[in-house]
Design an enzyme around this catalytic site. Structure first.
Site, PDB file in Angstrom:
ATOM      1  CG  ASP A 176      -8.084  10.747  -2.190  1.00  0.00           C
ATOM      2  OD1 ASP A 176      -6.977  10.418  -1.743  1.00  0.00           O
ATOM      3  OD2 ASP A 176      -9.041   9.957  -2.253  1.00  0.00           O
ATOM      4  CG  ASP A 177      -8.181  10.410   2.370  1.00  0.00           C
ATOM      5  OD1 ASP A 177      -9.362  10.669   2.083  1.00  0.00           O
ATOM      6  OD2 ASP A 177      -7.744   9.257   2.474  1.00  0.00           O
ATOM      7  CE  LYS A 203       0.701  12.105  -1.513  1.00  0.00           C
ATOM      8  NZ  LYS A 203       0.597  11.435  -0.215  1.00  0.00           N
ATOM      9  CB  THR A 204      -1.573   9.932  -4.521  1.00  0.00           C
ATOM     10  OG1 THR A 204      -1.647   8.522  -4.306  1.00  0.00           O
ATOM     11  CG2 THR A 204      -2.644  10.348  -5.507  1.00  0.00           C
ATOM     12  CB  ILE A 205       2.394   6.310  -6.363  1.00  0.00           C
ATOM     13  CG1 ILE A 205       1.742   5.430  -5.285  1.00  0.00           C
ATOM     14  CG2 ILE A 205       3.709   6.903  -5.875  1.00  0.00           C
ATOM     15  CD1 ILE A 205       2.331   4.038  -5.210  1.00  0.00           C
ATOM     16  CG  ASP A 206      -2.716   5.266  -4.648  1.00  0.00           C
ATOM     17  OD1 ASP A 206      -1.586   4.737  -4.658  1.00  0.00           O
ATOM     18  OD2 ASP A 206      -3.469   5.219  -3.664  1.00  0.00           O
ATOM     19  CG  MET A 251       0.845   0.804  -3.158  1.00  0.00           C
ATOM     20  SD  MET A 251       2.247   1.597  -2.357  1.00  0.00           S
ATOM     21  CE  MET A 251       2.301   0.730  -0.820  1.00  0.00           C
ATOM     22  CD  GLU A 428       8.842  -3.295  -3.695  1.00  0.00           C
ATOM     23  OE1 GLU A 428       7.813  -2.616  -3.588  1.00  0.00           O
ATOM     24  OE2 GLU A 428       8.932  -4.457  -3.294  1.00  0.00           O
TER      25      GLU A 428
HETATM   26  P1  FBP Z   1      -1.381   8.447  -0.614  1.00  0.00           P
HETATM   27  O1  FBP Z   1      -2.751   8.346  -1.226  1.00  0.00           O
HETATM   28  O2  FBP Z   1      -1.347   9.102   0.679  1.00  0.00           O
HETATM   29  O3  FBP Z   1      -0.408   9.033  -1.591  1.00  0.00           O
HETATM   30  O4  FBP Z   1      -0.838   6.976  -0.340  1.00  0.00           O
HETATM   31  C1  FBP Z   1      -1.010   5.971  -1.274  1.00  0.00           C
HETATM   32  C2  FBP Z   1      -0.364   4.678  -0.884  1.00  0.00           C
HETATM   33  O5  FBP Z   1       0.928   4.576  -1.404  1.00  0.00           O
HETATM   34  C3  FBP Z   1      -1.255   3.544  -1.357  1.00  0.00           C
HETATM   35  O6  FBP Z   1      -0.948   3.176  -2.662  1.00  0.00           O
HETATM   36  C4  FBP Z   1      -1.033   2.486  -0.319  1.00  0.00           C
HETATM   37  O7  FBP Z   1      -2.141   1.654  -0.165  1.00  0.00           O
HETATM   38  C5  FBP Z   1      -0.812   3.282   0.925  1.00  0.00           C
HETATM   39  O8  FBP Z   1      -0.280   4.510   0.528  1.00  0.00           O
HETATM   40  C6  FBP Z   1       0.114   2.611   1.890  1.00  0.00           C
HETATM   41  O9  FBP Z   1       0.152   3.366   3.063  1.00  0.00           O
HETATM   42  P2  FBP Z   1       1.300   3.306   4.138  1.00  0.00           P
HETATM   43  O10 FBP Z   1       2.447   4.083   3.581  1.00  0.00           O
HETATM   44  O11 FBP Z   1       0.694   3.986   5.312  1.00  0.00           O
HETATM   45  O12 FBP Z   1       1.643   1.882   4.343  1.00  0.00           O
END
Ligand code: FBP
Length: 559
Positions: A176-177, A203-206, A251, A428
């Site tokens: 999103d960012d 993209k984002t696993i979240d 995460m 992981e």
């Molecule tokens: P994105 O939203 O950029 O995909 O990142 C998500 C994430 O994996 C979160 O789940 C986690 O809190 C964060 O990145 C961890 O960030 P970093 O890789 O900077 O430690």
């Protein structure tokens, strides 16, 4: 590439599937436009900020019998933010489409995330380069970064770099960012007649970059399956040894989609959902009561073991902590510029903060263990977010549950044993080999991004929908980025950002957990999904997440 594992060798041969519309070739597409769109909230503010790119229609692609000619184009691509399985396939799909359209086209990869385009650090891809990374996890092909593209100087230098390389389109692969960055850059390029298009990829696993138009972000599928494998293994260990309570933080920076999906796949005894905590106004002590109650009841039937799944972002959703963190963020955005604060020791910083927070927030802050206090003061990410992956919420909960159980023991209300292990599963899952779903989805998103470029669009997110059907039936198209935006407070200021999708408590996914929660708490209904399967029957290899299956079946039922 040398030194490959047997699985690497096999995965390099995998041919990702495309939606039928795209599989007919990049030159045989028709663009179908929908009606004008609006921002999801704060419409007037977003319209004012995005004068040139606001309100565009959604688009979909269909196969055409007429051939679209592609003038020679140079395109740049950026991987932005946290790693997510499948990023390499987005680049492979983009590269294949671009070369299919015109073999003279060039694809440049900016190194180390958005800073690569600002500083002019890049590589040019060729067949050999791309082939080594097909269907692999990770973002190591060009690296990633979290630089926020927002200042006039950054836009100006990005333009200079693009001019130098003859780049007329940039693809930003991010969450999103990062897609907010994409929207800002697209607007700036149009406003300056730069003739450079910008396309985003979700993209984002979240799993929180989703909405009516985007069914899921890539990486969620593989990451949740990886965590589910690990949780299942721990469940089996707990059920074998019967001596530990395992507290597992999963995460997912803000929303609890990842924890929820991993729990549905494994059925642990306790699953906390941040959004529920916020909506039900649950204080930290009521969360401790909830967990302790299950620990006590299980001990009464001879079970001094169990599994608790905790979403990474929980701390920011507990009402009293949320208000304290918001106050802390505002204070820190000012203190970051104050050398007395920045050069202070941890305990000096803590004391400055305690004296600056409002009295209510200061007492919440003071009640936390020293470890959590210092973790809360760590640097914010470039978007102003607390780095929740560094806050050991699982340990905070364990220590508070221990205190509560000791009290109950004194009162004669508990006689069990509470021996614990804490885990954090995050990194992981972010670079695992993409599942077949993510390999196909990502390749399609990248291929589709070039289709959007080829039709001259800018400020769009590459979209592939209908994802619970076979890839052939997926629908490819684009969603205007401004359609997903609203205004939010960041670094102490209101900013336009893409709205995050949180877990909906009245949605089918949370409902499934709610319905089974008490049964899973007391009876051990553990499920063991095992490792992701890449070869074998489609019913195992191509299976999608429970989240996507439930959400899509509900959408269909309401049509
Ligand atoms: P994105 O939203 O950029 O995909 O990142 C998500 C994430 O994996 C979160 O789940 C986690 O809190 C964060 O990145 C961890 O960030 P970093 O890789 O900077 O430690």
């Amino acid at each position: 590439m040398t030194n490959l594992s047997p699985l690497q060798i096999e995965r390099l041969k995998y041919q990702p599937k495309l939606p039928a519309s795209l599989a007919n070739g990049i030159s045989s597409l028709n663009l179908i436009e929908g009606s004008a769109t609006e921002a999801v909230a704060n419409k007037e503010d977003i319209k004012t900020l995005f004068k040139n790119t606001y309100g565009k229609p959604m688009v979909t692609f269909q196969t055409s019998t007429e051939s679209v000619v592609c003038e020679q184009k140079n395109v740049g691509v950026i991987l932005s933010g946290g790693q997510a399985p499948g990023g390499h396939n987005v680049i492979a799909g983009l590269y294949d489409a671009l070369k299919q359209a015109n073999p003279e086209n060039k694809l440049y990869g900016f190194l180390g995330g958005p800073s690569g385009i600002i500083e002019g650090k890049y590589v040019e891809f060729n067949d050999k380069f791309i082939n080594d990374y097909r269907n692999t996890g990770g973002f190591d092909i060009i690296g990633s970064g979290r630089t926020k593209l927002e200042t006039e100087e950054q836009f100006q230098s990005s333009w200079e770099v693009c001019k130098k390389l003859g780049i007329s389109a940039v693809v930003i692969i991010g969450g999103d960012d990062s897609n907010t960055n994409a929207a800002l850059l697209a607007e700036w390029f149009v406003a300056h007649n730069a003739g450079i298009q910008v396309i985003g990829c979700p993209k984002t696993i979240d799993g929180d970059l989703k909405n009516e138009q985007i069914e899921i972000s890539f990486g969620f599928d593989t990451a949740t399956k990886t965590y589910a494998e690990l949780i299942g293994n721990i469940e089996r260990d707990a059920n074998s040894a019967k001596k530990y309570w395992h507290f597992i933080k999963i995460m997912g920076r803000s929303a609890s989609h990842v924890a929820l999906e991993a729990s549905l796949q494994t059925q642990p005894n306790i699953t906390l959902i941040s959004e529920e905590v916020e909506q039900k106004n649950m204080s930290l002590s009521s969360i401790i009561d909830y967990i302790s109650d299950i620990v006590v009841r299980r001990s009464e039937i001879g079970k001094n073991f169990g599994i608790a799944v905790i979403p990474e972002g929980l701390i920011e959703f507990i009402p009293e902590l949320k208000s304290m963190i918001a106050n802390l963020n505002d204070i820190m955005s000012t203190l970051e510029k104050d050398s007395k604060y920045t050069s202070g020791s941890d305990s000096e910083k803590i004391s400055i903060i305690e004296n600056t927070l409002s009295s209510e927030n200061a007492s919440v802050f003071k009640s936390l263990p020293a470890l959590i206090k210092s973790q809360l003061l760590m640097d914010r990410d470039p978007h102003g977010n607390v780095q929740v992956s560094k806050i050991e919420t699982e340990k905070l909960l364990i220590s508070m549950v221990e205190e509560k159980l000791a009290k109950l023991k004194k009162e004669g209300k508990y006689s069990g044993k509470f021996s614990t292990q804490s885990h954090f599963f995050g990194y992981e899952g972010r670079c695992a080999f993409p599942s077949n779903f993510d390999a196909d989805y990502c390749y399609s998103l990248g291929f589709n991004a070039f289709a959007l470029i080829n039709f001259g669009l800018t400020g769009y997110l590459s979209s592939v929908r209908n994802l619970t059907e076979t890839a052939k039936e997926w629908i490819a198209g684009g969603v205007p980025l401004t359609m997903m935006m609203n205004m939010e407070r960041r670094h102490g200021e209101m900013k336009p950002v893409i709205k995050k999708a949180l877990v909906e408590l009245d949605g089918p996914v949370f409902k499934k957990l709610e319905l089974n929660r008490e049964d899973w708490a007391m009876n051990d209904r553990y499920l063991f999904p095992g490792a992701i399967q890449y070869f074998g029957p489609a019913s195992v290899c191509d299976i999608t997440t429970i989240t996507l299956a439930l959400e899509n079946s509900t959408k269909l039922a309401s049509v």
